[in-house]
Design a protein around this motif. Structure first.
Motif, PDB file in Angstrom:
ATOM      1  N   ASN A 335       0.832  -1.206   0.000  1.00 53.27           N
ATOM      2  CA  ASN A 335       0.000   0.000   0.000  1.00 53.27           C
ATOM      3  C   ASN A 335       0.863   1.251   0.000  1.00 53.27           C
ATOM      4  N   ILE A 339       0.623   4.077  -2.860  1.00 55.04           N
ATOM      5  CA  ILE A 339       0.293   5.471  -2.540  1.00 55.04           C
ATOM      6  C   ILE A 339       1.365   6.405  -3.095  1.00 55.04           C
ATOM      7  N   THR A 422      -4.938   5.743   3.136  1.00 53.36           N
ATOM      8  CA  THR A 422      -5.693   5.405   1.939  1.00 53.36           C
ATOM      9  C   THR A 422      -5.470   6.471   0.862  1.00 53.36           C
ATOM     10  N   ASP A 424      -7.771   8.179  -0.644  1.00 53.81           N
ATOM     11  CA  ASP A 424      -8.612   9.337  -0.340  1.00 53.81           C
ATOM     12  C   ASP A 424      -7.977  10.197   0.744  1.00 53.81           C
ATOM     13  N   GLU A 425      -7.409   9.567   1.762  1.00 53.83           N
ATOM     14  CA  GLU A 425      -6.754  10.332   2.825  1.00 53.83           C
ATOM     15  C   GLU A 425      -5.534  11.074   2.290  1.00 53.83           C
TER      16      GLU A 425
END
Length: 446
Positions: A335, A339, A422, A424-425
């Motif tokens: 992840n 990101i 995430t 979105d974050e």
């Protein structure tokens, strides 16, 4: 939820009784933190802030991960502490998981309580292994606050602590954006930095140098990924002269760069690895040294003169086991890579296109820095080396006002969220940075 009176009491207790690190005590106004969850913290006034600092770039698995919290509780019910001379299940399992993620030449783990001690003991091992005393480190570096570690450090925190510790020698590492070698390409910077290092080794006397210690990717000093071939070149110089190569992965390790170790990006194998922070996200202090087969052989029949009462503390090691297991099971390292590749990297580059105040964007994974300048042509930093400026203070205020807890150092904004963040974050964080940069854009004069 705390009340205003609770927050005021917490603040009063802190200011009256707590002595803070790296600070003039009389001018502090510390933020009261009430709670934290995932990628967010909540302050004493109830404000929810996206933690783009990961505190001190260590909460890689995020705040209050339920599996890690549960593991600490279970270990506390079973065995809170035990002396390091005994075998303990949590300690052994933590060491196994670390070794499984390290290069194949690594055999054992010496546990410490944090990163500075890890550096101290790695250096001690190197000196005893070689019978030499000098250690080479870069100026743009931070290795910890204890005596040896802070003298190896290059940044200004060394200056008031610099006792001229015998054998500590600094050199210039590669950094193309602010090149000390007048390079124009990464290839030139790599070649000239290696030539410089070889000259330093020659002038210091190759037979006197025990170790070269490098942050695989310098962290607090500016998140400067080394140019291709540099670390391999350092490895070759170390082998040529019988020097131990130590990689400091305290900040860059355990998922931060989108790999288990930052060294995995560079096809290089050191003799010793110093680690801490992300190994259990700082839930309980833990660090250590990953020891290669070659160094280990020195101490198979020779007593290693060092140890710590809390080495491999069961609660800390249980937290490490839970952290590393959860990171594996939940794809947290992948992840972080995703990101960086799809959100933070492109998003920060897009901001740089719109704000000339951003001189350079550097990083990978969830490990990024914006080099902020008042003039892009001259690359004049937005704050002086070793200090701050009204512009940077205004930027920090704007970031907090837009819901972000930032990490800044001198003229840089570091974007270093938890590895669990995430998409979105991350976009929320980029939007907040956008607004904050807009608020301070008047400080750009170029």
């Amino acid at each position: 939820m705390s009340t205003p009176s609770d927050t005021a009491t917490t603040y009063q207790l802190d200011r009256e009784y707590v002595f803070h690190s790296w600070s003039a005590q009389g001018s502090l106004t510390p933020l009261v933190i009430e709670s934290a969850q995932g990628s967010y913290i909540t302050d004493g006034d109830g404000n929810r802030l996206l933690d783009l600092s990961s505190q001190l770039v260590n909460t890689n698995i995020g705040h209050q991960h339920p599996k890690v919290v549960a593991a600490i509780k279970a270990q506390a019910d079973l065995l809170c502490t035990i002396a390091p001379q005994h075998a303990n299940a949590a300690r052994g399992q933590a060491a196994k998981l670390i070794i499984e993620r390290a290069p194949q030449n690594m055999r054992k783990v010496f546990f410490t309580n944090g990163g500075a001690e890890a550096v101290e003991y790695a250096v001690r091992m190197a000196k005893l292994h070689t019978g030499r005393n000098k250690v080479l480190s870069t100026y743009r570096s931070y290795h910890g606050g204890t005596n040896t570690a802070v003298n190896l450090t290059g940044d200004p925190r060394r200056w008031p602590n610099d006792l001229g510790t015998t054998g500590n020698v600094h050199f210039f590492g590669p950094f193309l954006y602010r090149s000390p070698f007048h390079s124009t390409t990464q290839e030139e910077e790599c070649q000239r930095a290696l030539e410089h290092l070889e000259q330093v080794i020659g002038f210091e006397g190759p037979g006197s140098v025990a170790a070269i210690i490098l942050e695989t990717i310098p962290g607090t000093a500016g998140i400067m990924p080394p140019p291709p071939g540099y670390l391999a070149g350092v490895r070759a110089l170390a082998d040529k002269h019988g020097i131990v190569m130590i990689l400091d992965e305290v900040m860059a390790g355990f998922g931060r760069t989108g790999k288990w170790f930052a060294l995995d990006h560079y096809d290089v194998v050191p003799d010793l690895i110093a680690f801490a922070k992300g190994v259990n996200s700082g839930y309980i202090p833990l660090g250590g040294v990953v020891v290669s087969e070659q160094i280990l052989a020195t101490f198979n029949d020779r007593v290693f003169p060092g140890g710590l009462t809390y080495s491999g503390h069961p609660l800390a090691c249980a937290a490490a086991v839970a952290t590393l297991t959860a990171m594996e099971e939940e794809g947290i390292v992948d992840n972080a890579a995703m990101i960086g590749e799809t959100v933070l990297g492109p998003g920060l580059a897009e901001l740089a296109e719109r704000y000339p105040m951003i001189g350079e964007v550097r990083g990978l994974g969830v490990f990024w820095a914006l080099d902020l300048v008042s003039d892009r042509a001259s690359r004049q930093p937005l704050a002086p080396y070793g200090g701050s400026s009204p512009a940077m203070a205004e930027l920090v205020g704007a970031l907090k006002a837009n819901g972000v807890l930032p990490f800044t150092n001198y003229h840089r904004l570091h974007v270093v969220p938890p590895c669990i963040i995430t998409a979105d974050e991350a976009r929320e964080g980029l939007a907040a940075i956008d607004k904050a940069l807009s608020a301070v854009a008047h400080h750009y004069v170029g």
